[in-house]
Motif scaffolding. Structure first.
Motif, PDB file in Angstrom:
ATOM      1  N   THR A   1       0.839  -1.188   0.000  1.00 15.51           N
ATOM      2  CA  THR A   1       0.000   0.000   0.000  1.00 15.51           C
ATOM      3  C   THR A   1       0.875   1.239   0.000  1.00 15.51           C
ATOM      4  N   VAL A   2       0.261   2.379  -0.286  1.00  7.45           N
ATOM      5  CA  VAL A   2       0.985   3.647  -0.237  1.00  7.45           C
ATOM      6  C   VAL A   2       1.499   3.887   1.181  1.00  7.45           C
ATOM      7  N   ALA A   3       0.672   3.614   2.185  1.00  9.36           N
ATOM      8  CA  ALA A   3       1.094   3.800   3.575  1.00  9.36           C
ATOM      9  C   ALA A   3       2.282   2.901   3.909  1.00  9.36           C
ATOM     10  N   GLY A   4       2.222   1.654   3.478  1.00  8.15           N
ATOM     11  CA  GLY A   4       3.303   0.719   3.765  1.00  8.15           C
ATOM     12  C   GLY A   4       4.604   1.098   3.090  1.00  8.15           C
ATOM     13  N   TRP A   5       4.537   1.447   1.810  1.00  6.11           N
ATOM     14  CA  TRP A   5       5.749   1.819   1.084  1.00  6.11           C
ATOM     15  C   TRP A   5       6.349   3.108   1.632  1.00  6.11           C
ATOM     16  N   THR A   6       5.501   4.091   1.939  1.00  2.00           N
ATOM     17  CA  THR A   6       5.993   5.364   2.459  1.00  2.00           C
ATOM     18  C   THR A   6       6.644   5.182   3.818  1.00  2.00           C
ATOM     19  N   GLY A   7       5.975   4.458   4.709  1.00  2.00           N
ATOM     20  CA  GLY A   7       6.523   4.229   6.039  1.00  2.00           C
ATOM     21  C   GLY A   7       7.814   3.447   6.008  1.00  2.00           C
ATOM     22  N   THR A   8       7.869   2.429   5.171  1.00  2.00           N
ATOM     23  CA  THR A   8       9.086   1.624   5.070  1.00  2.00           C
ATOM     24  C   THR A   8      10.245   2.454   4.531  1.00  2.00           C
ATOM     25  N   THR A   9       9.988   3.271   3.533  1.00  2.00           N
ATOM     26  CA  THR A   9      11.039   4.111   2.963  1.00  2.00           C
ATOM     27  C   THR A   9      11.563   5.116   3.984  1.00  2.00           C
ATOM     28  N   LEU A  10      10.654   5.777   4.694  1.00  2.00           N
ATOM     29  CA  LEU A  10      11.084   6.741   5.707  1.00  2.00           C
ATOM     30  C   LEU A  10      11.867   6.062   6.829  1.00  2.00           C
ATOM     31  N   ALA A  11      11.390   4.901   7.280  1.00  2.00           N
ATOM     32  CA  ALA A  11      12.085   4.185   8.351  1.00  2.00           C
ATOM     33  C   ALA A  11      13.474   3.748   7.893  1.00  2.00           C
ATOM     34  N   LEU A  12      13.581   3.275   6.660  1.00  2.67           N
ATOM     35  CA  LEU A  12      14.885   2.874   6.120  1.00  2.67           C
ATOM     36  C   LEU A  12      15.844   4.056   6.060  1.00  2.67           C
ATOM     37  N   LEU A  13      15.354   5.202   5.611  1.00  3.56           N
ATOM     38  CA  LEU A  13      16.195   6.403   5.563  1.00  3.56           C
ATOM     39  C   LEU A  13      16.620   6.838   6.965  1.00  3.56           C
ATOM     40  N   GLY A  14      15.695   6.750   7.917  1.00  4.22           N
ATOM     41  CA  GLY A  14      16.019   7.124   9.291  1.00  4.22           C
ATOM     42  C   GLY A  14      17.066   6.212   9.904  1.00  4.22           C
ATOM     43  N   PHE A  15      16.892   4.891   9.725  1.00  5.97           N
ATOM     44  CA  PHE A  15      17.881   3.948  10.246  1.00  5.97           C
ATOM     45  C   PHE A  15      19.238   4.124   9.573  1.00  5.97           C
ATOM     46  N   ALA A  16      19.230   4.328   8.259  1.00  2.00           N
ATOM     47  CA  ALA A  16      20.494   4.527   7.540  1.00  2.00           C
ATOM     48  C   ALA A  16      21.177   5.815   8.005  1.00  2.00           C
ATOM     49  N   GLY A  17      20.391   6.867   8.196  1.00  7.69           N
ATOM     50  CA  GLY A  17      20.967   8.128   8.683  1.00  7.69           C
ATOM     51  C   GLY A  17      21.527   7.999  10.083  1.00  7.69           C
TER      52      GLY A  17
ATOM     53  N   LEU B   1       8.877   9.503  12.922  1.00  3.42           N
ATOM     54  CA  LEU B   1       8.047  10.178  11.921  1.00  3.42           C
ATOM     55  C   LEU B   1       7.471   9.166  10.929  1.00  3.42           C
ATOM     56  N   ALA B   2       8.242   8.144  10.582  1.00  4.44           N
ATOM     57  CA  ALA B   2       7.764   7.108   9.660  1.00  4.44           C
ATOM     58  C   ALA B   2       6.535   6.415  10.232  1.00  4.44           C
ATOM     59  N   GLY B   3       6.559   6.097  11.521  1.00  2.00           N
ATOM     60  CA  GLY B   3       5.398   5.462  12.141  1.00  2.00           C
ATOM     61  C   GLY B   3       4.176   6.356  12.134  1.00  2.00           C
ATOM     62  N   VAL B   4       4.367   7.638  12.435  1.00  2.00           N
ATOM     63  CA  VAL B   4       3.250   8.590  12.463  1.00  2.00           C
ATOM     64  C   VAL B   4       2.681   8.786  11.058  1.00  2.00           C
ATOM     65  N   VAL B   5       3.542   8.947  10.068  1.00  2.00           N
ATOM     66  CA  VAL B   5       3.092   9.143   8.688  1.00  2.00           C
ATOM     67  C   VAL B   5       2.339   7.907   8.187  1.00  2.00           C
ATOM     68  N   THR B   6       2.847   6.720   8.507  1.00  2.00           N
ATOM     69  CA  THR B   6       2.176   5.487   8.087  1.00  2.00           C
ATOM     70  C   THR B   6       0.786   5.409   8.702  1.00  2.00           C
ATOM     71  N   TRP B   7       0.673   5.725   9.974  1.00  2.00           N
ATOM     72  CA  TRP B   7      -0.619   5.685  10.665  1.00  2.00           C
ATOM     73  C   TRP B   7      -1.592   6.694  10.053  1.00  2.00           C
ATOM     74  N   LEU B   8      -1.134   7.916   9.807  1.00  2.00           N
ATOM     75  CA  LEU B   8      -2.012   8.930   9.218  1.00  2.00           C
ATOM     76  C   LEU B   8      -2.450   8.536   7.804  1.00  2.00           C
ATOM     77  N   LEU B   9      -1.549   7.965   7.020  1.00  2.00           N
ATOM     78  CA  LEU B   9      -1.938   7.505   5.680  1.00  2.00           C
ATOM     79  C   LEU B   9      -2.931   6.351   5.767  1.00  2.00           C
ATOM     80  N   HIS B  10      -2.773   5.477   6.738  1.00  2.00           N
ATOM     81  CA  HIS B  10      -3.727   4.384   6.932  1.00  2.00           C
ATOM     82  C   HIS B  10      -5.109   4.945   7.252  1.00  2.00           C
ATOM     83  N   LEU B  11      -5.167   5.937   8.144  1.00  2.00           N
ATOM     84  CA  LEU B  11      -6.450   6.541   8.496  1.00  2.00           C
ATOM     85  C   LEU B  11      -7.075   7.274   7.310  1.00  2.00           C
ATOM     86  N   ALA B  12      -6.238   7.778   6.414  1.00  2.00           N
ATOM     87  CA  ALA B  12      -6.733   8.488   5.233  1.00  2.00           C
ATOM     88  C   ALA B  12      -7.170   7.540   4.116  1.00  2.00           C
ATOM     89  N   GLY B  13      -6.981   6.234   4.318  1.00  4.62           N
ATOM     90  CA  GLY B  13      -7.440   5.268   3.324  1.00  4.62           C
ATOM     91  C   GLY B  13      -6.349   4.715   2.438  1.00  4.62           C
TER      92      GLY B  13
END
Length: 121
Positions: free
Chosen positions: A12-28, A50-62
């Motif tokens: 999903t968009v929420a899953g891909w976005t959250g995973t990408t942000l989390a990967l960038l955060g861990f790498a940083g 932030l990745a967790g919050v963004v994923t949750w908000l995208l999930h709530l948005a559908g």
């Protein structure tokens, strides 16, 4: 046919976005550890949160998906979940979205029929 058979893997968009942000955060944060830069570690960990919050908000948005299998017509990761506005049954994220979603999420949702194509492969 994919290597996993004919199944809904929940992309999903929420899953891909959250995973990408989390990967960038861990790498940083990892790069900051290697560079011995404490502020960078905190910045990287903040991006992970932030990745967790963004994923949750995208999930709530559908842009996420409910638990369990979805109809095959909704397998594409760009398909928005039209039932998300009312909340998903047994979804902790929807219940955390507020009392209106918690009441709506208590209603069971109908099961999606699974096709027999690809079974036994």
């Amino acid at each position: 046919m994919s290597a996993h058979g004919h199944v809904d893997l929940g992309h999903t968009v929420a899953g891909w976005t959250g995973t990408t942000l989390a990967l960038l955060g861990f790498a940083g944060a990892g790069a900051a550890v290697c560079a011995a830069w404490p502020p960078g570690i905190l910045i990287g960990l903040a991006v992970v949160v932030l990745a967790g919050v963004v994923t949750w908000l995208l999930h709530l948005a559908g842009w996420g998906k409910p638990s369990g299998p979805r109809p095959e017509s909704e397998w594409d990761w760009r398909v928005r979940d039209t039932a998300a506005h009312a909340g998903h049954a047994d979804c902790l994220g929807c219940r955390a979205g507020g009392p209106r979603r918690a009441v709506a999420a208590a209603r069971p949702r109908p099961a999606a029929p699974l096709s027999a194509a690809g079974e036994g492969a």
